[in-house]
Write a protein that holds these residues in place. Sequence first.
Motif, short mmCIF file in Angstrom:
data_model
loop_
_atom_site.label_atom_id
_atom_site.label_comp_id
_atom_site.label_asym_id
_atom_site.label_seq_id
_atom_site.Cartn_x
_atom_site.Cartn_y
_atom_site.Cartn_z
N ARG A 166 0.84 -1.21 0.00
CA ARG A 166 0.00 0.00 0.00
C ARG A 166 0.87 1.25 0.00
N PHE A 167 1.95 1.23 0.77
CA PHE A 167 2.91 2.33 0.80
C PHE A 167 3.53 2.52 -0.59
N GLY A 168 3.89 1.43 -1.24
CA GLY A 168 4.47 1.50 -2.58
C GLY A 168 3.53 2.10 -3.59
N ILE A 169 2.25 1.75 -3.50
CA ILE A 169 1.26 2.32 -4.41
C ILE A 169 1.15 3.83 -4.18
N TRP A 170 1.16 4.23 -2.92
CA TRP A 170 1.10 5.66 -2.60
C TRP A 170 2.33 6.38 -3.15
N CYS A 171 3.52 5.82 -2.93
CA CYS A 171 4.76 6.45 -3.42
C CYS A 171 4.80 6.50 -4.95
N ALA A 172 4.21 5.51 -5.60
CA ALA A 172 4.26 5.43 -7.07
C ALA A 172 3.58 6.61 -7.74
N GLN A 173 2.65 7.27 -7.06
CA GLN A 173 2.04 8.44 -7.67
C GLN A 173 3.08 9.52 -7.95
N PHE A 174 4.09 9.61 -7.10
CA PHE A 174 5.13 10.62 -7.27
C PHE A 174 6.13 10.21 -8.36
N THR A 175 6.51 8.94 -8.38
CA THR A 175 7.44 8.51 -9.42
C THR A 175 6.76 8.53 -10.79
N SER B 57 4.45 10.65 -11.65
CA SER B 57 4.42 12.07 -12.02
C SER B 57 5.77 12.54 -12.55
N ALA B 58 6.84 11.93 -12.06
CA ALA B 58 8.18 12.29 -12.53
C ALA B 58 8.49 11.67 -13.89
N GLY B 59 7.70 10.67 -14.30
CA GLY B 59 7.90 10.08 -15.62
C GLY B 59 8.13 8.58 -15.65
N GLU B 60 8.21 7.93 -14.50
CA GLU B 60 8.36 6.47 -14.48
C GLU B 60 6.99 5.83 -14.60
N ASP B 61 6.86 4.83 -15.44
CA ASP B 61 5.59 4.13 -15.63
C ASP B 61 5.60 2.88 -14.77
N ILE B 62 4.90 2.95 -13.63
CA ILE B 62 4.83 1.81 -12.71
C ILE B 62 3.48 1.14 -12.88
N ARG B 63 3.53 -0.17 -13.03
CA ARG B 63 2.30 -0.96 -13.20
C ARG B 63 2.26 -2.08 -12.18
N TYR B 64 1.07 -2.60 -11.98
CA TYR B 64 0.84 -3.61 -10.94
C TYR B 64 0.19 -4.86 -11.52
N LEU B 65 0.59 -5.96 -10.93
CA LEU B 65 0.08 -7.27 -11.31
C LEU B 65 -0.10 -8.07 -10.03
N ARG C 220 -2.00 -0.17 -15.06
CA ARG C 220 -1.40 1.11 -14.69
C ARG C 220 -1.66 1.38 -13.21
N ARG C 221 -0.73 2.06 -12.58
CA ARG C 221 -0.79 2.35 -11.15
C ARG C 221 -2.11 2.99 -10.75
N ASP C 222 -2.55 4.02 -11.46
CA ASP C 222 -3.78 4.72 -11.08
C ASP C 222 -5.01 3.81 -11.17
N ASP C 223 -5.08 3.01 -12.22
CA ASP C 223 -6.21 2.08 -12.37
C ASP C 223 -6.19 1.03 -11.26
N PHE C 224 -5.02 0.48 -11.00
CA PHE C 224 -4.89 -0.53 -9.96
C PHE C 224 -5.23 0.04 -8.59
N ALA C 225 -4.71 1.22 -8.29
CA ALA C 225 -4.98 1.86 -6.99
C ALA C 225 -6.47 2.12 -6.82
#
Length: 170
Positions: free
Chosen positions: A73-82, A84-92, A154-159
């Motif tokens: 859950r912490f990682g999902i929260w932090c991923a919003q910032f990365t 925004s910086a340009g890293e594409d973080i996805r979840y499975l 995508r992070r936002d959809d998964f979150a």
Amino acid sequence: MFHSFQHTAFRLEVRDRYDSPYENTSLGKFLTAEQDDLPWMQDWLTMIRNAVGRGLIFSRVRIVSLPLTDYSRFGIWCAQFTNSAGEDIRYLTRDQANSDELPHHDYWLFDLSKLIRMHFDDGDHFLGGEFIEDPAEVVKHNYWRDIAWHRARRRDDFASEQYDRRDQRS
């Protein structure tokens, strides 16, 4: 490697927890809903912004168990910032990952050809990275990257989906 790759940097994360001393204070604040400006993350965000500004691509897939651990859950929260910086973080999710088709170890893959396998101890502490030069191993890790990327959300959809699920159970 983060300052010398030419095109892409991809990370596969397969652990539900990482014990990183530099982020433990922020994790504690997250769990108690305290404000935090994530001082440990600022250099990383700057590096990503600069790299993306030069046309480089940072991407990552995180394989997570459900229900989510506090660390996930912490990682999902932090991923919003990365993100925004340009890293594409996805979840499975782990069940969607199908453990027979994907590895049980983390790795970084730079420019589809430079492989760093990451090693951790039983306490979730990072022990170091191993540079793998075997072309067959590099190809296998590219294949795993493609499988994970294709299945991940995508992070936002998964979150949003995870928060909706939690709200429905309340």
